[in-house]
Design a protein around this motif. Structure first.
Motif, mmCIF file in Angstrom:
data_model
loop_
_atom_site.group_PDB
_atom_site.id
_atom_site.type_symbol
_atom_site.label_atom_id
_atom_site.label_comp_id
_atom_site.label_asym_id
_atom_site.label_seq_id
_atom_site.Cartn_x
_atom_site.Cartn_y
_atom_site.Cartn_z
ATOM 1 N N ALA A 128 50.712 9.097 58.852
ATOM 2 C CA ALA A 128 51.016 10.452 58.403
ATOM 3 C C ALA A 128 49.943 11.002 57.471
ATOM 4 C CB ALA A 128 52.375 10.470 57.690
ATOM 5 N N SER A 185 56.005 9.431 64.074
ATOM 6 C CA SER A 185 57.088 9.896 63.191
ATOM 7 C C SER A 185 56.686 11.177 62.479
ATOM 8 C CB SER A 185 57.438 8.809 62.167
ATOM 9 O OG SER A 185 57.867 7.629 62.812
ATOM 10 N N TRP A 186 55.424 11.268 62.070
ATOM 11 C CA TRP A 186 54.930 12.495 61.441
ATOM 12 C C TRP A 186 54.945 13.659 62.422
ATOM 13 C CZ3 TRP A 186 50.178 14.878 62.868
ATOM 14 C CH2 TRP A 186 49.868 16.013 62.115
ATOM 15 N N SER A 189 58.447 14.903 62.809
ATOM 16 C CA SER A 189 59.081 15.429 61.597
ATOM 17 C C SER A 189 58.328 16.570 60.932
ATOM 18 C CB SER A 189 59.242 14.288 60.574
ATOM 19 O OG SER A 189 59.848 13.161 61.140
ATOM 20 N N PHE A 202 61.517 11.665 58.946
ATOM 21 C CA PHE A 202 60.406 10.714 59.017
ATOM 22 C C PHE A 202 60.923 9.281 58.893
ATOM 23 C CE2 PHE A 202 56.966 8.203 57.136
ATOM 24 C CZ PHE A 202 55.936 8.487 58.014
#
Length: 226
Positions: A128, A185-186, A189, A202
């Motif tokens: 991220a 995940s980044w 999200s 996240f």
């Protein structure tokens, strides 16, 4: 205040220049490589424009470099690494993906499993922090993964030549999987607002991708390495 670019000045799109000069002064200012075309057949000149970072970007930059220093410390000095090996330690053979779901619970198994899982999760934040801090150079997965793998390979090499650790391709693989979990995940999200919702999504995404990685590693190990 930074002056807007005139038509004759266009930002240089090379990610190497932007990434390199942002590293020069990470906490205060960022440098933009600007190209000036003096004429149709004239020489192309480059100059550097300096602009202040906003509070949010400065916080992200401080967070990134603080975490980078922490990882360097953990990889080179923590866990009793001040005691050096007598010879170079290295492994260039991929014998398995060192991730699994424990089926027996003894102290030794739990200790090894936690260490392996930590090797994965420790590098999730980079997935991220790299695209957040360097969107031009690392906004796309392939390019950001290339930067990460190059950096982590260098750290593994430093561990080996300083005799403070070993060079292990399995570690690089696990670290890259952790980075990929963070990046995906980044991506999922990043559009969530307010920040609390982003953090929640996240964390949930990291958890889901981690479980999938453990299951996937079990399947791959069963098919290809046993």
């Amino acid at each position: 205040m930074q002056q807007p670019f005139s038509p004759a000045f266009q930002p240089e799109r090379g990610c190497f220049f932007r990434f390199s000069f942002i590293l020069v002064e990470p906490f205060g200012r960022c440098y933009n490589v600007v190209r000036h075309d003096t004429g149709q057949n004239g020489p192309t000149q480059r100059r550097f424009e300096m602009g202040k970072l906003g509070a949010g970007k400065r916080f992200h930059r401080v967070l990134f470099f603080s975490y980078l220093l922490l990882v360097i410390y953990l990889m080179l000095f923590a866990f009793g690494r001040t005691k050096q090996w007598d010879t170079y330690q290295f492994s260039f053979t991929l014998t398995s993906i060192p991730l699994w779901i424990p089926k027996h619970f003894t102290m030794d198994i739990i200790e090894i499993w936690v260490f392996s899982l930590g090797n994965l999760l420790m590098f999730v934040p980079f997935g991220a922090l790299l695209p957040i801090n360097f969107p031009t150079a690392c906004g796309k997965y392939g390019r950001s993964l290339l930067f990460f793998v190059a950096g982590i390979t260098l750290m593994e090499f430093l561990q080996m030549i300083t005799l403070l650790g070993s060079f292990d391709v399995e570690d690089i693989l696990i670290n890259a999987i952790g980075f990929s979990i963070g990046f995906l995940s980044w991506k999922i999200s990043q559009k969530m607002k307010p920040p609390g919702r982003f953090v929640l999504f996240f964390i949930l995404s990291v958890f889901a991708f981690t479980v999938l990685s453990l299951i996937g590693a079990e399947i791959i190990n069963t098919i290809f390495f046993r």
